[in-house]
Design a protein around this motif. Structure first.
Motif, PDB file in Angstrom:
ATOM      1  N   VAL A 132      -1.562  -5.926   7.972  1.00 50.99           N
ATOM      2  CA  VAL A 132      -0.542  -4.877   7.972  1.00 50.99           C
ATOM      3  C   VAL A 132      -0.747  -4.033   6.709  1.00 50.99           C
ATOM      4  CG1 VAL A 132       1.938  -4.369   7.915  1.00 50.99           C
ATOM      5  CG2 VAL A 132       1.086  -6.353   9.207  1.00 50.99           C
ATOM      6  N   VAL A 133      -0.839  -2.725   6.902  1.00 47.94           N
ATOM      7  CA  VAL A 133      -1.072  -1.815   5.773  1.00 47.94           C
ATOM      8  C   VAL A 133       0.262  -1.317   5.238  1.00 47.94           C
ATOM      9  CG1 VAL A 133      -2.118   0.344   5.011  1.00 47.94           C
ATOM     10  CG2 VAL A 133      -3.297  -1.098   6.698  1.00 47.94           C
ATOM     11  N   VAL A 134       0.497  -1.584   3.954  1.00 50.02           N
ATOM     12  CA  VAL A 134       1.709  -1.111   3.267  1.00 50.02           C
ATOM     13  C   VAL A 134       1.261  -0.122   2.191  1.00 50.02           C
ATOM     14  CG1 VAL A 134       3.702  -1.753   1.859  1.00 50.02           C
ATOM     15  CG2 VAL A 134       2.918  -3.280   3.678  1.00 50.02           C
ATOM     16  N   SER A 135       1.719   1.110   2.322  1.00 49.98           N
ATOM     17  CA  SER A 135       1.336   2.151   1.365  1.00 49.98           C
ATOM     18  C   SER A 135       2.548   2.647   0.600  1.00 49.98           C
ATOM     19  CB  SER A 135       0.693   3.345   2.083  1.00 49.98           C
ATOM     20  OG  SER A 135      -0.548   3.013   2.631  1.00 49.98           O
ATOM     21  N   TYR A 136       2.381   2.731  -0.686  1.00 47.93           N
ATOM     22  CA  TYR A 136       3.358   3.371  -1.564  1.00 47.93           C
ATOM     23  C   TYR A 136       3.503   4.832  -1.138  1.00 47.93           C
ATOM     24  CZ  TYR A 136       5.339   4.089  -6.341  1.00 47.93           C
ATOM     25  OH  TYR A 136       6.112   4.355  -7.429  1.00 47.93           O
ATOM     26  N   VAL A 137       4.675   5.404  -1.304  1.00 46.56           N
ATOM     27  CA  VAL A 137       4.873   6.809  -0.917  1.00 46.56           C
ATOM     28  C   VAL A 137       3.999   7.751  -1.741  1.00 46.56           C
ATOM     29  CG1 VAL A 137       7.191   6.540   0.028  1.00 46.56           C
ATOM     30  CG2 VAL A 137       6.901   7.010  -2.406  1.00 46.56           C
ATOM     31  N   ASN A 138       3.484   7.270  -2.879  1.00 49.50           N
ATOM     32  CA  ASN A 138       2.608   8.094  -3.719  1.00 49.50           C
ATOM     33  C   ASN A 138       1.194   8.113  -3.149  1.00 49.50           C
ATOM     34  OD1 ASN A 138       4.971   7.509  -5.183  1.00 49.50           O
ATOM     35  ND2 ASN A 138       3.943   7.887  -7.123  1.00 49.50           N
ATOM     36  N   THR A 139       1.070   8.641  -1.936  1.00 51.79           N
ATOM     37  CA  THR A 139      -0.205   8.718  -1.229  1.00 51.79           C
ATOM     38  C   THR A 139      -0.242  10.024  -0.437  1.00 51.79           C
ATOM     39  OG1 THR A 139       0.846   7.374   0.498  1.00 51.79           O
ATOM     40  CG2 THR A 139      -0.687   6.243  -0.961  1.00 51.79           C
ATOM     41  N   GLU A 158      11.090  -5.788  -0.535  1.00 55.93           N
ATOM     42  CA  GLU A 158      11.793  -5.935   0.743  1.00 55.93           C
ATOM     43  C   GLU A 158      10.865  -5.625   1.920  1.00 55.93           C
ATOM     44  OE1 GLU A 158      15.855  -4.215   2.933  1.00 55.93           O
ATOM     45  OE2 GLU A 158      15.071  -3.263   1.117  1.00 55.93           O
ATOM     46  N   VAL A 159      10.061  -4.592   1.792  1.00 55.30           N
ATOM     47  CA  VAL A 159       9.137  -4.230   2.864  1.00 55.30           C
ATOM     48  C   VAL A 159       8.128  -5.351   3.102  1.00 55.30           C
ATOM     49  CG1 VAL A 159       7.216  -2.687   3.461  1.00 55.30           C
ATOM     50  CG2 VAL A 159       9.374  -1.727   2.631  1.00 55.30           C
ATOM     51  N   VAL A 160       7.522  -5.878   2.062  1.00 50.09           N
ATOM     52  CA  VAL A 160       6.526  -6.937   2.224  1.00 50.09           C
ATOM     53  C   VAL A 160       7.172  -8.204   2.769  1.00 50.09           C
ATOM     54  CG1 VAL A 160       4.933  -8.440   0.972  1.00 50.09           C
ATOM     55  CG2 VAL A 160       4.930  -5.977   0.528  1.00 50.09           C
ATOM     56  N   GLU A 161       8.374  -8.507   2.319  1.00 53.24           N
ATOM     57  CA  GLU A 161       9.073  -9.697   2.827  1.00 53.24           C
ATOM     58  C   GLU A 161       9.420  -9.572   4.309  1.00 53.24           C
ATOM     59  OE1 GLU A 161      11.280 -11.582  -1.119  1.00 53.24           O
ATOM     60  OE2 GLU A 161      12.369 -10.132   0.111  1.00 53.24           O
ATOM     61  N   SER A 162       9.492  -8.363   4.834  1.00 52.31           N
ATOM     62  CA  SER A 162       9.828  -8.166   6.250  1.00 52.31           C
ATOM     63  C   SER A 162       8.653  -8.461   7.174  1.00 52.31           C
ATOM     64  CB  SER A 162      10.288  -6.724   6.479  1.00 52.31           C
ATOM     65  OG  SER A 162       9.182  -5.818   6.448  1.00 52.31           O
ATOM     66  N   ILE A 163       7.460  -8.615   6.615  1.00 49.43           N
ATOM     67  CA  ILE A 163       6.248  -8.814   7.404  1.00 49.43           C
ATOM     68  C   ILE A 163       6.024 -10.304   7.655  1.00 49.43           C
ATOM     69  CG2 ILE A 163       3.735  -8.493   7.398  1.00 49.43           C
ATOM     70  CD1 ILE A 163       4.277  -6.043   5.531  1.00 49.43           C
ATOM     71  N   ASP A 164       5.598 -10.639   8.865  1.00 51.94           N
ATOM     72  CA  ASP A 164       5.289 -12.027   9.229  1.00 51.94           C
ATOM     73  C   ASP A 164       4.461 -12.665   8.114  1.00 51.94           C
ATOM     74  OD1 ASP A 164       4.137 -14.371  10.276  1.00 51.94           O
ATOM     75  OD2 ASP A 164       3.958 -13.540  12.295  1.00 51.94           O
ATOM     76  N   PRO A 165       4.923 -13.786   7.567  1.00 55.29           N
ATOM     77  CA  PRO A 165       4.207 -14.402   6.443  1.00 55.29           C
ATOM     78  C   PRO A 165       2.785 -14.831   6.770  1.00 55.29           C
ATOM     79  CG  PRO A 165       5.958 -15.849   7.246  1.00 55.29           C
ATOM     80  CD  PRO A 165       6.157 -14.525   7.902  1.00 55.29           C
ATOM     81  N   ASP A 166       2.459 -14.960   8.048  1.00 53.57           N
ATOM     82  CA  ASP A 166       1.105 -15.353   8.434  1.00 53.57           C
ATOM     83  C   ASP A 166       0.153 -14.166   8.540  1.00 53.57           C
ATOM     84  OD1 ASP A 166       1.760 -18.059   8.594  1.00 53.57           O
ATOM     85  OD2 ASP A 166       2.473 -17.865  10.661  1.00 53.57           O
ATOM     86  N   ARG A 167       0.682 -12.948   8.471  1.00 54.00           N
ATOM     87  CA  ARG A 167      -0.160 -11.757   8.550  1.00 54.00           C
ATOM     88  C   ARG A 167      -0.655 -11.364   7.164  1.00 54.00           C
ATOM     89  NH1 ARG A 167       1.007  -8.138  12.764  1.00 54.00           N
ATOM     90  NH2 ARG A 167      -0.780  -6.924  11.993  1.00 54.00           N
ATOM     91  N   ARG A 183       4.176 -11.117  -7.455  1.00 52.87           N
ATOM     92  CA  ARG A 183       4.971 -12.048  -8.279  1.00 52.87           C
ATOM     93  C   ARG A 183       6.318 -12.343  -7.632  1.00 52.87           C
ATOM     94  NH1 ARG A 183       3.028  -8.959 -12.805  1.00 52.87           N
ATOM     95  NH2 ARG A 183       4.887  -7.651 -12.649  1.00 52.87           N
ATOM     96  N   GLN A 184       6.963 -11.288  -7.143  1.00 53.66           N
ATOM     97  CA  GLN A 184       8.305 -11.445  -6.595  1.00 53.66           C
ATOM     98  C   GLN A 184       8.324 -12.187  -5.264  1.00 53.66           C
ATOM     99  OE1 GLN A 184      11.328 -10.363  -8.174  1.00 53.66           O
ATOM    100  NE2 GLN A 184       9.842 -10.298  -9.850  1.00 53.66           N
ATOM    101  N   THR A 185       7.310 -11.974  -4.434  1.00 54.08           N
ATOM    102  CA  THR A 185       7.295 -12.582  -3.097  1.00 54.08           C
ATOM    103  C   THR A 185       6.545 -13.904  -3.062  1.00 54.08           C
ATOM    104  OG1 THR A 185       5.256 -11.419  -2.457  1.00 54.08           O
ATOM    105  CG2 THR A 185       7.366 -10.297  -2.017  1.00 54.08           C
ATOM    106  N   GLY A 186       5.653 -14.136  -4.016  1.00 59.93           N
ATOM    107  CA  GLY A 186       4.814 -15.333  -3.993  1.00 59.93           C
ATOM    108  C   GLY A 186       3.795 -15.327  -2.872  1.00 59.93           C
ATOM    109  N   ARG A 187       3.527 -14.171  -2.324  1.00 60.91           N
ATOM    110  CA  ARG A 187       2.642 -14.068  -1.168  1.00 60.91           C
ATOM    111  C   ARG A 187       1.184 -14.217  -1.604  1.00 60.91           C
ATOM    112  NH1 ARG A 187       4.611 -11.263   3.758  1.00 60.91           N
ATOM    113  NH2 ARG A 187       2.954 -11.511   5.299  1.00 60.91           N
ATOM    114  N   THR A 188       0.453 -15.089  -0.930  1.00 57.30           N
ATOM    115  CA  THR A 188      -0.943 -15.339  -1.301  1.00 57.30           C
ATOM    116  C   THR A 188      -1.932 -14.580  -0.418  1.00 57.30           C
ATOM    117  OG1 THR A 188      -0.989 -17.321   0.095  1.00 57.30           O
ATOM    118  CG2 THR A 188      -0.414 -17.617  -2.236  1.00 57.30           C
ATOM    119  N   ASN A 189      -1.480 -14.083   0.739  1.00 61.00           N
ATOM    120  CA  ASN A 189      -2.390 -13.370   1.659  1.00 61.00           C
ATOM    121  C   ASN A 189      -2.199 -11.859   1.550  1.00 61.00           C
ATOM    122  OD1 ASN A 189       0.136 -13.319   2.791  1.00 61.00           O
ATOM    123  ND2 ASN A 189      -0.520 -13.841   4.871  1.00 61.00           N
ATOM    124  N   MET A 190      -2.026 -11.395   0.322  1.00 61.47           N
ATOM    125  CA  MET A 190      -1.784  -9.979   0.046  1.00 61.47           C
ATOM    126  C   MET A 190      -2.949  -9.439  -0.780  1.00 61.47           C
ATOM    127  SD  MET A 190       1.559  -8.463  -1.849  1.00 61.47           S
ATOM    128  CE  MET A 190       1.557  -6.862  -2.653  1.00 61.47           C
TER     129      MET A 190
END
Length: 345
Positions: A132-139, A158-167, A183-190
C-alpha cells in the motif's frame, strides 16, 4: 524569461533571476492595491505558514497546504491565488478543478516533493506489487495519482495504522516523517523513501541540544520532517529535557499548542516563517528558532512584487490534467474517509 513591467506607483515588479520578482515594497499602498485587485478579479489569497510576514498579513487565509487547499475547494471566489510552493497550488487545483488557480511564481518548487517522481514511484511499486502506497501531501500531482492513501504529518500515524498489518507499506517521500511513523506504530513491514526537505533536514541535533541547554525551561516544538526529531526524543528519554516539554507537531499542531501553552519560552524547529503565526497566536510567549537560518528559498520567492504581478497579469496559472487530478483526488479522499483529515504538513 522576459523582464516584467508590472507597475505600481513609482515601482515596477522586475524579474530578478533566481531570486524571483523584486522592486516593490510591501507598504500600505501595496496592501491597498493587492486587496483592490483581489476584489476586482474575484480572487481569494491563500498564504502558507512559511511565507514572508507581509504575504501572510495580506492573505485572506493563512495555514498549512492541505487546510488551504480545502479552503480553496469551498471558496466562493472563482480565482485562487496560492502563495506557497508549486505542489501546494497543484493540490488546490486537484480539490478545486473548476477554479482558476494562480501561483505568483511558478518556479517556486520544493526539494521534498522533488525527491521522488512518478517514474521512481512506479519502479518502487513494481518491486513491492502488493504494498500500500502512502504519500505525504508534500508530493506532486503525478505522485499523488499513483498513491493509495495520502497523509499529513499530523495524521500519518493514523493512516498507517488503518492499513492491514499484514500488508507492506511504501511510505514516501520524507524519511524523517517515515521514521517518526515507524516509531509510533512499531510497524516492521514499512519501507521508507530516502527523501527530505533540505531546510528541515538541516535543523540538526547538535543545534537543538545547544539551544535546549541555553533555554533550559523552554518547551520544544519539533516538526517531524526535521533532522533533529530523533534527537528531541533522545533528550527527553535521557532526562535532559522533561518529556512533557518535547512536542513533535505539524504546523497546525504547533499553533494549537501555542494557544494553550503555559510556557514563557518555546524553541521551534521548523521553517522560520512559522514564527510569525506563532507569535500572533500567543504574543506573550517568547518563540525562538532552533536554527534561525532555516528559511526556504522557494517559499520566499513569493515576494510582494510577485503577488502584484500575479493579480495584475493573471500569472502564473497552474494546470493539472483531468485524469491525473481524478486519481490524485481519490488518494486524498481516502485519507479523509479514514477519519481526521489532519492539520496538513
Amino acid at each position: 524569461m522576459a523582464t516584467t513591467t508590472t507597475r505600481f506607483g513609482g515601482n515596477s515588479a522586475v524579474f530578478d533571476g533566481p531570486t524571483g520578482y523584486a522592486g516593490v515594497e510591501a507598504g500600505p499602498e501595496w496592501a491597498e492595491e493587492i486587496l483592490r485587485l483581489a476584489k476586482a478579479k474575484n480572487a481569494t489569497i491563500l498564504a502558507h505558514n512559511y511565507q514572508l510576514p507581509a504575504i501572510q498579513d495580506i492573505a485572506h487565509h493563512v495555514g498549512d497546504s492541505l487546510a488551504l487547499s480545502r479552503i480553496a475547494a469551498e471558496a466562493q471566489e472563482e480565482t485562487i491565488v496560492f502563495c506557497g510552493v508549486h505542489f501546494m497550488a497543484e493540490t488546490a487545483k486537484i480539490l478545486a478543478p473548476s477554479k482558476t488557480v494562480l501561483i505568483p511564481d511558478e518556479r517556486a518548487g520544493c526539494s521534498l516533493a522533488d525527491s521522488i517522481d512518478a517514474a521512481q514511484l512506479r519502479e518502487w511499486k513494481a518491486e513491492h506489487p502488493d504494498a500500500v502506497v502512502v504519500s505525504y501531501v508534500n508530493t506532486t500531482a503525478e505522485v499523488k495519482g499513483l498513491t493509495d492513501i495520502c497523509c499529513t504529518s499530523s495524521n500519518a500515524v493514523e493512516v498507517v495504522e488503518s492499513i492491514d498489518p499484514d500488508r507492506e507499506v511504501l511510505f514516501l517521500p520524507d524519511q524523517f516523517l517515515g521514521a517518526h511513523v515507524r516509531r509510533q506504530t512499531g510497524r516492521t513491514n514499512m519501507h521508507i523513501w530516502a527523501g527530505e526537505c533540505h531546510v528541515h533536514a538541516g535543523i540538526n541535533g547538535d543545534e537543538l541540544t545547544a539551544r535546549s541547554q541555553a533555554y533550559p525551561d523552554a518547551e520544544l516544538y519539533v516538526h517531524p520532517e526535521c533532522g533533529c526529531a530523533t534527537s528531541a526524543l533522545y533528550l527527553a528519554g535521557e532526562g535532559f529535557v522533561p518529556e512533557d516539554r518535547v512536542k513533535i507537531l505539524s504546523t497546525g499542531g504547533m499553533l494549537d499548542a501555542a494557544r494553550t501553552t503555559g510556557a514563557k519560552q518555546v524553541l521551534v524547529a521548523t521553517e522560520i516563517g512559522m514564527l510569525h503565526q506563532l507569535r500572533k497566536a500567543a504574543p506573550g510567549v517568547d518563540f525562538q528558532a532552533v536554527n534561525d537560518r532555516a528559511s526556504c528559498p522557494y517559499m520566499k520567492m513569493i515576494t510582494p512584487a510577485a503577488l502584484l504581478r500575479c493579480l495584475t497579469e493573471g500569472k502564473d496559472e497552474v494546470h493539472v490534467d483531468v485524469a491525473t487530478a481524478e486519481r490524485a483526488r481519490a488518494s486524498v479522499e481516502r485519507m479523509i474517509a479514514i477519519g481526521s483529515p489532519g492539520g496538513g504538513e
